[in-house]
Design an enzyme around this catalytic site. Sequence first.
Site, PDB file in Angstrom:
ATOM      1  N   GLU A  51      -5.206  -4.994  10.576  1.00 48.15           N
ATOM      2  CA  GLU A  51      -4.184  -3.966  10.763  1.00 48.15           C
ATOM      3  C   GLU A  51      -4.435  -3.207  12.066  1.00 48.15           C
ATOM      4  O   GLU A  51      -5.208  -2.236  12.082  1.00 48.15           O
ATOM      5  CB  GLU A  51      -4.229  -2.970   9.606  1.00 48.15           C
ATOM      6  CG  GLU A  51      -3.961  -3.586   8.251  1.00 48.15           C
ATOM      7  CD  GLU A  51      -3.393  -2.549   7.287  1.00 48.15           C
ATOM      8  OE1 GLU A  51      -2.282  -2.765   6.807  1.00 48.15           O
ATOM      9  OE2 GLU A  51      -4.045  -1.521   7.060  1.00 48.15           O
TER      10      GLU A  51
ATOM     11  N   HIS B 192      -9.436   1.009   4.974  1.00 53.33           N
ATOM     12  CA  HIS B 192      -8.168   1.251   5.676  1.00 53.33           C
ATOM     13  C   HIS B 192      -8.444   2.210   6.838  1.00 53.33           C
ATOM     14  O   HIS B 192      -9.251   3.138   6.711  1.00 53.33           O
ATOM     15  CB  HIS B 192      -7.132   1.842   4.711  1.00 53.33           C
ATOM     16  CG  HIS B 192      -5.761   1.851   5.297  1.00 53.33           C
ATOM     17  ND1 HIS B 192      -5.361   2.793   6.215  1.00 53.33           N
ATOM     18  CD2 HIS B 192      -4.704   1.015   5.129  1.00 53.33           C
ATOM     19  CE1 HIS B 192      -4.118   2.528   6.591  1.00 53.33           C
ATOM     20  NE2 HIS B 192      -3.699   1.452   5.944  1.00 53.33           N
TER      21      HIS B 192
ATOM     22  N   ASN C 215       0.871  -1.178   0.000  1.00 56.39           N
ATOM     23  CA  ASN C 215       0.000   0.000   0.000  1.00 56.39           C
ATOM     24  C   ASN C 215       0.908   1.229   0.000  1.00 56.39           C
ATOM     25  O   ASN C 215       1.493   1.573   1.022  1.00 56.39           O
ATOM     26  CB  ASN C 215      -0.888  -0.048   1.258  1.00 56.39           C
ATOM     27  CG  ASN C 215      -1.705   1.208   1.442  1.00 56.39           C
ATOM     28  OD1 ASN C 215      -1.800   2.049   0.540  1.00 56.39           O
ATOM     29  ND2 ASN C 215      -2.306   1.345   2.619  1.00 56.39           N
ATOM     30  N   TRP C 216       1.013   1.847  -1.160  1.00 58.88           N
ATOM     31  CA  TRP C 216       1.967   2.958  -1.290  1.00 58.88           C
ATOM     32  C   TRP C 216       1.459   4.257  -0.654  1.00 58.88           C
ATOM     33  O   TRP C 216       2.220   5.218  -0.519  1.00 58.88           O
ATOM     34  CB  TRP C 216       2.275   3.229  -2.773  1.00 58.88           C
ATOM     35  CG  TRP C 216       2.990   2.119  -3.482  1.00 58.88           C
ATOM     36  CD1 TRP C 216       3.281   0.865  -3.004  1.00 58.88           C
ATOM     37  CD2 TRP C 216       3.519   2.160  -4.813  1.00 58.88           C
ATOM     38  NE1 TRP C 216       3.944   0.135  -3.959  1.00 58.88           N
ATOM     39  CE2 TRP C 216       4.102   0.902  -5.080  1.00 58.88           C
ATOM     40  CE3 TRP C 216       3.545   3.145  -5.819  1.00 58.88           C
ATOM     41  CZ2 TRP C 216       4.710   0.615  -6.302  1.00 58.88           C
ATOM     42  CZ3 TRP C 216       4.148   2.849  -7.035  1.00 58.88           C
ATOM     43  CH2 TRP C 216       4.725   1.599  -7.267  1.00 58.88           C
ATOM     44  N   LYS C 217       0.174   4.286  -0.328  1.00 57.62           N
ATOM     45  CA  LYS C 217      -0.434   5.502   0.247  1.00 57.62           C
ATOM     46  C   LYS C 217      -0.140   6.710  -0.664  1.00 57.62           C
ATOM     47  O   LYS C 217      -0.046   6.553  -1.871  1.00 57.62           O
ATOM     48  CB  LYS C 217       0.044   5.711   1.686  1.00 57.62           C
ATOM     49  CG  LYS C 217      -0.151   4.446   2.523  1.00 57.62           C
ATOM     50  CD  LYS C 217       0.002   4.652   3.999  1.00 57.62           C
ATOM     51  CE  LYS C 217      -0.187   3.308   4.696  1.00 57.62           C
ATOM     52  NZ  LYS C 217      -0.089   3.396   6.154  1.00 57.62           N
TER      53      LYS C 217
ATOM     54  N   GLY D 226       2.905  -1.045   4.189  1.00 52.18           N
ATOM     55  CA  GLY D 226       2.966   0.362   3.820  1.00 52.18           C
ATOM     56  C   GLY D 226       4.401   0.768   3.534  1.00 52.18           C
ATOM     57  O   GLY D 226       4.933   0.554   2.447  1.00 52.18           O
ATOM     58  N   GLY D 227       5.066   1.325   4.568  1.00 48.47           N
ATOM     59  CA  GLY D 227       6.415   1.863   4.423  1.00 48.47           C
ATOM     60  C   GLY D 227       7.382   0.973   3.658  1.00 48.47           C
ATOM     61  O   GLY D 227       8.049   1.419   2.710  1.00 48.47           O
TER      62      GLY D 227
ATOM     63  N   GLU E 256      -6.888   4.664   7.926  1.00 44.04           N
ATOM     64  CA  GLU E 256      -6.674   6.085   7.613  1.00 44.04           C
ATOM     65  C   GLU E 256      -7.912   6.659   6.919  1.00 44.04           C
ATOM     66  O   GLU E 256      -8.270   7.822   7.119  1.00 44.04           O
ATOM     67  CB  GLU E 256      -5.416   6.239   6.737  1.00 44.04           C
ATOM     68  CG  GLU E 256      -4.155   6.004   7.566  1.00 44.04           C
ATOM     69  CD  GLU E 256      -2.962   5.463   6.794  1.00 44.04           C
ATOM     70  OE1 GLU E 256      -2.968   5.506   5.548  1.00 44.04           O
ATOM     71  OE2 GLU E 256      -2.014   4.981   7.448  1.00 44.04           O
TER      72      GLU E 256
ATOM     73  N   SER F 233       3.605  -2.046  10.231  1.00 45.40           N
ATOM     74  CA  SER F 233       5.067  -2.068  10.404  1.00 45.40           C
ATOM     75  C   SER F 233       5.704  -3.417  10.064  1.00 45.40           C
ATOM     76  O   SER F 233       6.687  -3.817  10.687  1.00 45.40           O
ATOM     77  CB  SER F 233       5.449  -1.632  11.827  1.00 45.40           C
ATOM     78  OG  SER F 233       4.988  -0.310  12.063  1.00 45.40           O
TER      79      SER F 233
ATOM     80  N   GLY G  84       2.553   2.325  10.694  1.00 43.68           N
ATOM     81  CA  GLY G  84       3.457   3.460  10.530  1.00 43.68           C
ATOM     82  C   GLY G  84       4.179   3.855  11.811  1.00 43.68           C
ATOM     83  O   GLY G  84       4.821   4.903  11.870  1.00 43.68           O
TER      84      GLY G  84
HETATM   85  P1  PGA Z   1       2.955   0.332   7.550  1.00 45.84           P
HETATM   86  O1  PGA Z   1       1.484   0.515   6.931  1.00 45.84           O
HETATM   87  O2  PGA Z   1       3.504  -0.950   6.983  1.00 45.84           O
HETATM   88  O3  PGA Z   1       3.725   1.542   7.075  1.00 45.84           O
HETATM   89  O4  PGA Z   1       2.798   0.267   9.014  1.00 45.84           O
HETATM   90  C1  PGA Z   1       0.621  -0.561   6.779  1.00 45.84           C
HETATM   91  C2  PGA Z   1      -0.693  -0.094   6.209  1.00 45.84           C
HETATM   92  O5  PGA Z   1      -1.179   0.970   6.602  1.00 45.84           O
HETATM   93  O6  PGA Z   1      -1.297  -0.758   5.352  1.00 45.84           O
END
Ligand code: PGA
Length: 253
Positions: free
Chosen positions: A170, A98, A9-11, A237-238, A100, A216, A176
């Site tokens: 998640e 998600h 997930n590149w956000k 994500g990251g 967010e 993470s 994050g």
């Molecule tokens: P993260 O994000 O790996 O940067 O913690 C995961 C996500 O939000 O899907």
Amino acid sequence: MRKNIIAGNWKMHTSLREGVALASALDKKIQKHEGNIEAGVIIAPPLTHLSLIKQVIKEERICLAAQNCSSEIKGAYTGEVSAKMLKSFGVNAVIIGHSERREYFNETDEILTKKVNLVLENDMKPIFCCGENLGQREEGTHFGVIKSQIQNALFHLPANDFSKLIIAYEPIWAIGTGVTASSEQAQEMHAFIRNVLKEKYGKEIAENISILYGGSMKPANAKELLAQTDVDGGLIGGASLDADDFFEIIKFA
Ligand code: PGA
């Protein structure tokens, strides 16, 4: 039998040029190791990159996902992108719910239900996210929170639609933050989720659904998390913004 899936997930990261370079580097790595990679690979780049990235990856190596879609079919909704539009340029999966989006864009269970329905109607896979926040984990209400997120947004689905879903657990406190759920915490929740699905849809469907862990995940902790019986992959994500790191994780799955 369910498949292990590693999804990135590149956000809201990367310029178009960086995104295309990242996708094509990943595609090349997978091509080079073809035959040794068992997991399904998904990437969810920003919307603006999807159509170009589609041209630099091979569908049989990487499945293209969107990070979101509109809850409406079409019409006067300035700035929105419909599930049908995503399908029309080759998107195969959509991340829905998600944390967010739930938190910053006020996405309720009702909105998520509409989105899940539209993604399925357009013959794409919803990657449905659920997760508790730190307060809920500390109070010990996390199992109930996850159960109701799943029930409220998904349990209207008939079994054949439900079986097309991917679920991502998640925990918000791990996204994050650099703090990962321990492999025991992840396994415990994934087994719980599978049981919730079993009670509603039966053993076969529950056993065949891929339940991904997100929060993470990185090369240093992926192996242990992915070794858990009910952890069928990761939503990353990251670490998905670096082709080497992401590929390391893919190799563990
Ligand atoms: P993260 O994000 O790996 O940067 O913690 C995961 C996500 O939000 O899907």
